[in-house]
Write an enzyme that holds these catalytic residues in place. Structure first.
Site, PDB file in Angstrom:
ATOM      1  N   ASP A  73      21.456  -6.176  32.959  1.00 51.81           N
ATOM      2  CA  ASP A  73      22.249  -7.209  32.272  1.00 51.81           C
ATOM      3  C   ASP A  73      23.051  -8.039  33.271  1.00 51.81           C
ATOM      4  OD1 ASP A  73      23.164  -8.619  30.091  1.00 51.81           O
ATOM      5  OD2 ASP A  73      24.732  -7.174  29.574  1.00 51.81           O
TER       6      ASP A  73
ATOM      7  N   ASN B  52      16.899 -10.400  21.556  1.00 54.40           N
ATOM      8  CA  ASN B  52      16.764 -11.512  22.510  1.00 54.40           C
ATOM      9  C   ASN B  52      15.810 -12.609  22.000  1.00 54.40           C
ATOM     10  OD1 ASN B  52      16.950  -9.326  25.439  1.00 54.40           O
ATOM     11  ND2 ASN B  52      18.604 -10.411  24.383  1.00 54.40           N
TER      12      ASN B  52
END
Ligand code: IPE
Ligand code: IPE
Ligand code: MG
Length: 272
Positions: free
Chosen positions: A35, A83
């Protein structure tokens, strides 16, 4: 255990950290939530995709290094179900990056004995990408030095629901009976049927959450969070995570320092 590593490719600090690690007690399966690519790019006034591009450098470095030191399974969380709701431009650029990565890295996977696996709802990906994934899985399936798992279009809850559906179908077809269903049997219906649960999960970028990753599998995983953004994550950061992991006591619900003897109810009654 001695290791033949190319010391020239390591900094002094990395070599020192590596020397502190007990290579016979490495986590068998490391999972990483990669991330912070977007924030890495914003800090430099670059488009988010530049962060993803830079993140690939870290992907390459960590895969090669994990393979060199002897980690047997490495899972990288690359794209979640959630996502898909990002701007279409970012999603499509990510898919192109993934496609190019797989095309370019096949030779390296072959020469390093890396078996490739993708987990998630792979059929949601563009058909050219899902076909490429299948072919890389097929070509690398005999490799046995390390399994590289990419979690793509992956969601932990969906994985569990998918497993429940498969179990229900197997019961309906009388392939299994309800009374035989236990944790071990259930886990064979997950995407990770041929993988051990992760021993160590790393999340970069300072967020302290799981974000729908490996919900079933992390029951007893050691969690490690670092503020380092994924494109900055290097061997040094990976080594720090391994060192931290090796300093922990994994008790699995037992009592510190005691062996895992389980007593029957009768024996316990006798002890009271
Ligand atoms: C992780 O980086 C990569 C993917 C989720 C594809 P992000 O894109 O989430 O980066 P941040 O969290 O916005 O910085
Ligand atoms: C988790 O990161 C998913 C991946 C790294 C692929 P996100 O950036 O999507 O997670 P949140 O939104 O911060 O929870
Ligand atoms: Mg993020």
């Amino acid at each position: 255990m001695r290791l033949k590593l190319d010391q020239k490719k390591m900094t002094e600090e990395e070599a020192e950290l590596l020397a502190k690690i007990d290579l016979s007690k490495l986590p068998k399966h490391v999972a990483i939530i990669m991330d912070g690519n977007g924030r890495w790019a914003s800090k430099r006034h670059l488009p988010r995709i530049s962060g993803h591009q830079r993140g690939i450098r870290s992907v390459r470095e960590i895969i090669t290094f994990a393979r060199e030191i002897g980690v047997k399974h490495l899972t990288l969380y690359a794209f979640s179900n959630e996502n898909w709701s990002r701007p279409i431009k970012e999603v499509s650029r990510l898919m192109i990056l993934l496609e190019n990565y797989l095309i370019r890295e096949l030779d390296t996977m072959m020469s390093n004995g890396i078996r490739f696996r993708a987990i998630g709802q792979i059929d949601r990906l563009q058909s050219s990408v899902s076909k490429l994934i299948q072919s890389v899985e097929e070509k690398t399936k005999q490799n046995d030095k390390m399994t590289l798992v990419l979690a793509l279009s992956y969601g932990g809850r969906t994985e569990i629901v998918d497993a429940v559906k498969k179990v229900a179908e197997a019961i309906q077809k009388e392939q299994i009976s309800l009374k035989d269903l236990d944790e071990t049997l259930f886990s064979t219906y997950l995407y990770t049927d041929d993988l051990p649960d992760p021993d160590l999960m790393i999340r970069t970028s300072g967020e302290i959450r799981i974000s729908n990753f490996f919900l079933w599998q992390v029951a007893y995983t050691e969690l490690y969070f670092t503020k380092t953004l994924w494109p900055d994550f290097r061997k040094r950061d990976f080594l720090l995570a391994l060192l931290d992991y090796q300093g922990r006591e994994r008790r699995f619900g037992l009592v510190s320092g005691k062996s895992s003897v389980s007593y029957s109810e009768k024996q316990i009654e006798g002890l009271i």
